[in-house]
Design a protein around this motif. Structure first.
Motif, PDB file in Angstrom:
ATOM      1  N   ARG A 193       0.830  -1.201   0.000  1.00  0.00           N
ATOM      2  CA  ARG A 193       0.000   0.000   0.000  1.00  0.00           C
ATOM      3  C   ARG A 193       0.868   1.256   0.000  1.00  0.00           C
ATOM      4  O   ARG A 193       0.538   2.268  -0.628  1.00  0.00           O
ATOM      5  N   LYS A 194       2.008   1.197   0.663  1.00  0.00           N
ATOM      6  CA  LYS A 194       2.902   2.357   0.689  1.00  0.00           C
ATOM      7  C   LYS A 194       3.421   2.690  -0.701  1.00  0.00           C
ATOM      8  O   LYS A 194       3.431   3.850  -1.116  1.00  0.00           O
ATOM      9  N   GLU A 195       3.851   1.687  -1.429  1.00  0.00           N
ATOM     10  CA  GLU A 195       4.379   1.903  -2.782  1.00  0.00           C
ATOM     11  C   GLU A 195       3.299   2.485  -3.678  1.00  0.00           C
ATOM     12  O   GLU A 195       3.557   3.425  -4.470  1.00  0.00           O
ATOM     13  N   SER A 196       2.108   1.959  -3.557  1.00  0.00           N
ATOM     14  CA  SER A 196       1.008   2.415  -4.428  1.00  0.00           C
ATOM     15  C   SER A 196       0.628   3.853  -4.105  1.00  0.00           C
ATOM     16  O   SER A 196       0.422   4.679  -5.016  1.00  0.00           O
ATOM     17  N   ILE A 197       0.535   4.188  -2.810  1.00  0.00           N
ATOM     18  CA  ILE A 197       0.100   5.544  -2.432  1.00  0.00           C
ATOM     19  C   ILE A 197       1.184   6.562  -2.763  1.00  0.00           C
ATOM     20  O   ILE A 197       0.892   7.668  -3.245  1.00  0.00           O
ATOM     21  N   VAL A 198       2.433   6.204  -2.500  1.00  0.00           N
ATOM     22  CA  VAL A 198       3.529   7.141  -2.806  1.00  0.00           C
ATOM     23  C   VAL A 198       3.599   7.411  -4.319  1.00  0.00           C
ATOM     24  O   VAL A 198       3.782   8.562  -4.752  1.00  0.00           O
ATOM     25  N   PHE A 199       3.440   6.387  -5.120  1.00  0.00           N
ATOM     26  CA  PHE A 199       3.446   6.568  -6.581  1.00  0.00           C
ATOM     27  C   PHE A 199       2.300   7.474  -7.023  1.00  0.00           C
ATOM     28  O   PHE A 199       2.465   8.338  -7.867  1.00  0.00           O
ATOM     29  N   LEU A 200       1.157   7.295  -6.395  1.00  0.00           N
ATOM     30  CA  LEU A 200      -0.016   8.093  -6.771  1.00  0.00           C
ATOM     31  C   LEU A 200       0.170   9.539  -6.355  1.00  0.00           C
ATOM     32  O   LEU A 200      -0.191  10.461  -7.106  1.00  0.00           O
ATOM     33  N   LEU A 201       0.747   9.748  -5.186  1.00  0.00           N
ATOM     34  CA  LEU A 201       0.915  11.125  -4.716  1.00  0.00           C
ATOM     35  C   LEU A 201       1.980  11.872  -5.526  1.00  0.00           C
ATOM     36  O   LEU A 201       1.934  13.105  -5.612  1.00  0.00           O
ATOM     37  N   LYS A 202       2.905  11.136  -6.136  1.00  0.00           N
ATOM     38  CA  LYS A 202       3.940  11.763  -6.972  1.00  0.00           C
ATOM     39  C   LYS A 202       3.446  12.058  -8.403  1.00  0.00           C
ATOM     40  O   LYS A 202       4.162  12.698  -9.180  1.00  0.00           O
ATOM     41  N   PRO A 248       1.920  13.874 -11.367  1.00  0.00           N
ATOM     42  CA  PRO A 248       1.717  15.313 -11.583  1.00  0.00           C
ATOM     43  C   PRO A 248       0.257  15.717 -11.656  1.00  0.00           C
ATOM     44  O   PRO A 248      -0.092  16.865 -11.362  1.00  0.00           O
ATOM     45  N   ARG A 249      -0.597  14.818 -12.012  1.00  0.00           N
ATOM     46  CA  ARG A 249      -2.016  15.142 -12.131  1.00  0.00           C
ATOM     47  C   ARG A 249      -2.660  15.285 -10.743  1.00  0.00           C
ATOM     48  O   ARG A 249      -3.793  15.765 -10.626  1.00  0.00           O
ATOM     49  N   CYS A 250      -1.972  14.796  -9.713  1.00  0.00           N
ATOM     50  CA  CYS A 250      -2.545  14.848  -8.347  1.00  0.00           C
ATOM     51  C   CYS A 250      -2.277  16.213  -7.752  1.00  0.00           C
ATOM     52  O   CYS A 250      -1.114  16.559  -7.449  1.00  0.00           O
ATOM     53  N   ALA A 251      -3.323  16.989  -7.669  1.00  0.00           N
ATOM     54  CA  ALA A 251      -3.193  18.363  -7.159  1.00  0.00           C
ATOM     55  C   ALA A 251      -3.228  18.346  -5.626  1.00  0.00           C
ATOM     56  O   ALA A 251      -3.999  17.583  -5.014  1.00  0.00           O
ATOM     57  N   TYR A 252      -2.387  19.222  -5.044  1.00  0.00           N
ATOM     58  CA  TYR A 252      -2.310  19.378  -3.589  1.00  0.00           C
ATOM     59  C   TYR A 252      -1.935  18.077  -2.860  1.00  0.00           C
ATOM     60  O   TYR A 252      -2.236  17.885  -1.683  1.00  0.00           O
ATOM     61  N   CYS A 253      -1.316  17.140  -3.489  1.00  0.00           N
ATOM     62  CA  CYS A 253      -1.015  15.838  -2.881  1.00  0.00           C
ATOM     63  C   CYS A 253       0.264  15.843  -2.066  1.00  0.00           C
ATOM     64  O   CYS A 253       0.552  14.867  -1.362  1.00  0.00           O
ATOM     65  N   GLN A 254       1.008  16.860  -2.131  1.00  0.00           N
ATOM     66  CA  GLN A 254       2.274  16.895  -1.413  1.00  0.00           C
ATOM     67  C   GLN A 254       2.077  16.918   0.107  1.00  0.00           C
ATOM     68  O   GLN A 254       2.932  16.447   0.867  1.00  0.00           O
ATOM     69  N   SER A 255       0.915  17.388   0.587  1.00  0.00           N
ATOM     70  CA  SER A 255       0.654  17.482   2.032  1.00  0.00           C
ATOM     71  C   SER A 255       0.548  16.121   2.694  1.00  0.00           C
ATOM     72  O   SER A 255       0.819  15.972   3.882  1.00  0.00           O
ATOM     73  N   ALA A 256       0.156  15.099   1.950  1.00  0.00           N
ATOM     74  CA  ALA A 256      -0.007  13.761   2.520  1.00  0.00           C
ATOM     75  C   ALA A 256       1.197  12.879   2.257  1.00  0.00           C
ATOM     76  O   ALA A 256       1.213  11.707   2.635  1.00  0.00           O
ATOM     77  N   PHE A 257       2.196  13.430   1.628  1.00  0.00           N
ATOM     78  CA  PHE A 257       3.310  12.591   1.217  1.00  0.00           C
ATOM     79  C   PHE A 257       4.103  12.107   2.434  1.00  0.00           C
ATOM     80  O   PHE A 257       4.510  10.932   2.499  1.00  0.00           O
ATOM     81  N   ASN A 258       4.389  12.964   3.413  1.00  0.00           N
ATOM     82  CA  ASN A 258       5.176  12.562   4.581  1.00  0.00           C
ATOM     83  C   ASN A 258       4.492  11.446   5.383  1.00  0.00           C
ATOM     84  O   ASN A 258       5.137  10.522   5.883  1.00  0.00           O
ATOM     85  N   ARG A 259       3.168  11.557   5.552  1.00  0.00           N
ATOM     86  CA  ARG A 259       2.432  10.512   6.291  1.00  0.00           C
ATOM     87  C   ARG A 259       2.474   9.196   5.536  1.00  0.00           C
ATOM     88  O   ARG A 259       2.579   8.117   6.143  1.00  0.00           O
ATOM     89  N   ALA A 260       2.427   9.261   4.218  1.00  0.00           N
ATOM     90  CA  ALA A 260       2.466   8.039   3.407  1.00  0.00           C
ATOM     91  C   ALA A 260       3.833   7.390   3.492  1.00  0.00           C
ATOM     92  O   ALA A 260       3.945   6.148   3.457  1.00  0.00           O
ATOM     93  N   GLU A 261       4.886   8.190   3.611  1.00  0.00           N
ATOM     94  CA  GLU A 261       6.228   7.641   3.730  1.00  0.00           C
ATOM     95  C   GLU A 261       6.390   6.830   5.024  1.00  0.00           C
ATOM     96  O   GLU A 261       7.219   5.920   5.111  1.00  0.00           O
ATOM     97  N   SER A 262       5.574   7.151   6.072  1.00  0.00           N
ATOM     98  CA  SER A 262       5.666   6.461   7.373  1.00  0.00           C
ATOM     99  C   SER A 262       4.754   5.249   7.445  1.00  0.00           C
ATOM    100  O   SER A 262       4.562   4.675   8.537  1.00  0.00           O
ATOM    101  N   LEU A 263       4.212   4.843   6.359  1.00  0.00           N
ATOM    102  CA  LEU A 263       3.293   3.694   6.360  1.00  0.00           C
ATOM    103  C   LEU A 263       4.116   2.407   6.444  1.00  0.00           C
ATOM    104  O   LEU A 263       4.347   1.709   5.440  1.00  0.00           O
ATOM    105  N   GLU A 264       4.581   2.083   7.724  1.00  0.00           N
ATOM    106  CA  GLU A 264       5.403   0.898   7.973  1.00  0.00           C
ATOM    107  C   GLU A 264       4.953   0.240   9.289  1.00  0.00           C
ATOM    108  O   GLU A 264       4.273   0.839  10.113  1.00  0.00           O
ATOM    109  N   LEU A 265       5.377  -1.006   9.487  1.00  0.00           N
ATOM    110  CA  LEU A 265       5.045  -1.770  10.694  1.00  0.00           C
ATOM    111  C   LEU A 265       5.764  -1.163  11.893  1.00  0.00           C
ATOM    112  O   LEU A 265       6.975  -0.892  11.813  1.00  0.00           O
ATOM    113  N   GLY A 266       5.073  -0.953  13.052  1.00  0.00           N
ATOM    114  CA  GLY A 266       5.661  -0.321  14.229  1.00  0.00           C
ATOM    115  C   GLY A 266       6.120  -1.303  15.296  1.00  0.00           C
ATOM    116  O   GLY A 266       6.740  -0.898  16.276  1.00  0.00           O
ATOM    117  N   VAL A 267       5.815  -2.587  15.202  1.00  0.00           N
ATOM    118  CA  VAL A 267       6.161  -3.585  16.217  1.00  0.00           C
ATOM    119  C   VAL A 267       6.931  -4.720  15.582  1.00  0.00           C
ATOM    120  O   VAL A 267       6.870  -4.922  14.358  1.00  0.00           O
TER     121      VAL A 267
END
Length: 829
Positions: A286-295, A297-316
């Motif tokens: 899901r991280k790869e798919s969302i990061v690709f989508l947010l990058k 160019p047609r995705c307007a204003y998507c840069q605001s969610a990019f940092n949260r998407a980068e943290s989409l990893e297992l915490g335990v």
């Protein structure tokens, strides 16, 4: 949970009562039952009579003082000895010398008897010849003072006579009220004393038969002694045993709970590892798919969610937590022992201690019962050997003879008392009539003097008063000799009873006279009549009886019968105490924890679950499942989808948001539930582990102490309870023997009724009859003596109530001139 409550309850009991096993089962705070015995002597008691205080007591004291003055001679022991042993040898001169005071009184009575009627007769003759009495011949100024003094003297004398006659009336009535009841009470006293003497053998037997009371109580206690001692052992050891069993139940429960939670930890950690691998791959995709989508160019204003998407990893990572498989392997198959059956068997053995104690003591209880029966038969020897039974027949014969001889006299007393009372009433009435004449004569005469204007005038009421006084004078002369005869006759009888009998009876001089050898003839020897080998001292016997001595002590029979030896406690309880002291037994050991159960606890203690790294589990469980918030990222993607101009981008953003929510609602929530379950088990184990070694060691110590204490403490408690039981049962026997001693001395075979009978005789004769008798003649004698003054004042006073014959005498006053014409001081026109 129930086992934990039991454990906590007995733990609290051990904290509050740490010395429960060392309590003394027998203490002074548990005294023996107070036995109640029948009243075996209630029908044979002599009623004690006492003089009740009354208004005539001061008069009695005055009469006693007067009689002490009249009779000042001591007790006539020599005269009585001669009169009793050789009546003809008693000289009249000795009797007259002893009665000197009464002779003086007799002389006064004779003078009164002769002189007063003679004076009355001479006054009567003189009056008839008009040579004396009658009227005042001449008026003087001093006559008024003289008249007033005479009237006052007559009034006071009359009041004294009135007081005396009232006292005489009261005393005469008191004699009548006391004579018949006194005779009846004297007869009742003799009858009660005879019944007491007759009832001594039966009373002794009834008192001895009361041994059944302690016997039944001891037999009843023996029936329950085994169970009672067993129950005491159970009660004293209950805290220690139940606390050990509760601790053992707690450790078994801890073992079972620890196994359960260790299995939970092991399976949960393995499940979490599997699910975290799945979640990790899903999050990576899901991280790869969302990061690709947010990058894109047609995705307007998507840069605001990019940092949260980068943290989409297992915490335990639950591969980092320690494994518990080694501990599980150590505890596998536990508990091997059947702790439930073991505890129930120990509980049954402990609860059966009362029945076991009863069975072990059955034989000794039978022996003790036999000893009690022997002791009861020994008590019967007290009645069989009682020494005064052979003397009671002689006493009964003497008392019956005295009762039969006294009955006719008591009937005669009742008959003559009626006439005595009538004579006393008539005499008092005569005196009261004289008082009435004096008071009425004074009243009428005084009234006549008040209304009379001239001393020489005739006034009917004054004349009537003079005649009434003359009537009183006539009655006084007429009956004075009869009154003095009655007074002296009753005085001679009552005075001698008081001075010769009552006074020396109260001072015990009569008893001392009887005790002196030679004073009484041989036919009146009391010791011979009672069949005694020693002479009976009446004075000492009376004091002994008064102090509550036993009948056999007064009769000097201690050599033949020693009551203290017969009532010695050891005589009846020694064998009982020996048999009870020889009893020994041992209670079987009660196994609370067998070898297999002890091995299970040692294995649990050595399982090293207290060394597991529980903080590692806690630290890992604190980490979030995913580093970023899936629901927050999904919300950002949904908002971005609404502002996109490119429809394809918008749809893809919405789809990614939906997938993130799906991951949150399925995989993440599932793992979070597992973590919560894991947290509960880790919390239990982490709380139990630090004190596990101490708990198991303490449990083994408590169980070992309880198993050791049961036989040792049971033996100590058994000896203490047997000692307590011995003191209690011996206390019952002691209560009976002490009661028997008191009953024999103070009731059944008491000499107290004899002293009470003697005191009753003195109270009846002296206090109830002689005192009012003497008060009667003393009061009537005072009235008779004061009649002389009454006659004198009446003769002198009645002259002033009649007209004066001549108004003359004296000089220097107009009253001395019989023909004086008063000067006219005024003239009426």
């Amino acid at each position: 949970m129930g086992l934990l409550l039991v454990f906590f309850f007995f733990s609290a009991l051990a904290l509050l009562c740490p010395n429960l096993a060392h309590l003394q089962p027998c203490s002074s705070e548990s005294p023996s039952l107070v036995l109640r015995f029948a009243d075996v002597g209630a029908d044979h008691r002599v009623l004690v009579h006492r003089r009740n205080p009354g208004p005539l007591d001061p008069l009695y004291g005055l009469v006693h003082s007067y009689l002490d003055v009249v009779q000042q001679n001591p007790f006539p022991a020599d005269l009585l000895r001669e009169a009793l042993n050789d009546p003809p040898s008693a000289r009249t001169s000795q009797i007259l010398q002893y009665q000197t005071g009464y002779l003086v009184c007799a002389t006064i009575a004779v003078i009164y008897f002769v002189a007063l009627p003679a004076v009355g007769l001479s006054l009567c003759c003189c009056g008839r010849r008009r040579r004396c009495g009658g009227r005042v011949k001449a008026y003087r100024r001093s006559l008024r003072c003289q008249r007033n003094l005479l009237m006052l003297g007559l009034l006071l004398t009359t009041l004294v006579i009135l007081a005396g006659v009232v006292c005489a009336f009261a005393a005469n009535q008191r004699v009548k009220e006391e004579m018949e009841p006194g005779s009846r009470d004297a007869l009742n006293t003799l009858q009660a004393l005879r019944r007491h003497v007759n009832g001594i053998p039966q009373g002794v037997q009834r008192a001895v038969d009361q041994v059944a009371v302690p016997k039944e109580q001891i037999l009843q206690d023996l029936d329950n002694v085994g169970r009672s001692i067993g129950s005491t052992i159970q009660l004293v050891l209950k805290g220690t045993v139940y606390l050990a069993m509760a601790a053992m139940k707690g450790r078994v429960q801890d073992l079972q709970n620890s196994l359960h939670h260790l299995r939970t930890v092991n399976t949960t950690v393995q499940a979490l590892i599997r699910h975290q691998d799945e979640l990790e791959s899903t999050l990576k995709e899901r991280k790869e798919s969302i990061v690709f989508l947010l990058k894109d160019p047609r995705c307007a204003y998507c840069q605001s969610a990019f940092n949260r998407a980068e943290s989409l990893e297992l915490g335990v990572n639950y591969r980092r937590v320690p494994s518990v498989e080694k501990e599980l392997k150590t505890l596998h198959g536990l508990p091997k022992a059947n702790f439930t059956e073991m505890i129930e068997r120990a509980n049954r053995s402990f609860n059966s201690i009362p029945e076991v104690a009863g069975a072990k003591m059955a034989e000794v209880v039978r022996d003790l019962k036999a000893e009690i029966e022997k002791a009861a038969r020994k008590v019967q020897s007290i009645a069989d050997g009682f020494p005064i039974l052979e003397h009671t027949r002689l006493m009964n014969d003497a008392l019956a003879k005295a009762e039969n001889h006294s009955r006719p006299y008591f009937k005669e007393v009742k008959h003559y008392e009626k006439y005595r009372w009538i004579v006393g009433v008539v005499a008092c009435t005569v005196v009261l009539l004289i008082v009435f004449c004096n008071l009425l004569g004074l009243s009428l005469g005084l009234y006549g003097l008040t209304v009379r204007e001239d001393p020489s005038d005739y006034e009917s009421r004054g004349e009537a008063g003079a005649k009434l006084l003359l009537t009183g004078i006539g009655f006084s002369f007429l009956f004075s000799w009869l009154l003095i005869l009655l007074v002296f006759g009753t005085f001679l009888v009552g005075g001698n009873v008081q001075t010769l009998v009552c006074k020396h009876w109260a001072s015990q001089e009569i008893y001392k006279f009887i005790d002196t050898p030679g004073n009484l003839p041989a036919s009146m020897n009391i010791s011979q009549h009672l069949g005694l080998k020693k002479n009976l001292n009446i004075t000492t016997a009376y004091q002994q009886c008064k102090n509550g001595a036993g009948f056999w002590e007064v009769l000097h029979l201690e050599d033949r019968y020693n009551l203290n030896e017969h009532l010695h406690l050891a005589k009846y309880t020694t064998e009982f105490q020996k048999r009870l002291g020889r009893f020994q037994t041992r209670f079987e050991d009660i196994v609370l924890l067998n070898a297999e159960g002890r091995k299970d606890l040692e294995t649990f203690r050595d399982s090293r679950i207290d060394l597991i790294d529980y903080p590692a589990f806690t630290a890992e469980m604190r980490n979030p499942m995913v580093r970023t918030n899936l629901e927050g990222l999904a919300g950002d993607l949904e908002r971005l989808s609404t502002v996109q101009s490119d429809r394809t981008v918008a749809e893809r953003l919405a789809e990614e948001a939906w997938k993130l929510k799906e991951i949150q609602n399925t995989m993440v929530l599932l793992m979070e539930g597992m973590v919560a379950k894991l947290k509960e088990s880790i919390h239990f184990l982490s709380m139990l582990a630090p004190g596990l070694q101490i708990l198991i060691n303490s449990t083994e110590s408590q169980v070992g102490h309880a198993e050791t204490a049961i036989p040792l403490e049971s033996q100590k408690i058994l000896q203490q309870e047997l000692s307590c039981f011995e003191r209690k049962e011996v206390g019952y026997v002691s209560q009976y023997l002490n009661w028997l001693r008191i009953v024999l001395i103070e009731d059944v075979a008491s000499c107290l009724p004899f002293s009470a009978a003697l005191d009753n005789g003195r109270v009846i004769l002296c206090d109830r009859i002689a005192d009012p008798w003497n008060a009667f003649w003393f009061s009537l004698g005072c009235c008779t003596i004061f009649l002389i003054l009454s006659i004198f004042f009446a003769i002198k006073t009645m002259k002033h109530f009649r007209p004066i014959r001549h108004r003359l005498v004296s000089t220097g006053s107009e009253e001395t001139y019989p023909f004086h014409i008063p000067r006219v001081t005024s003239l009426r026109l």
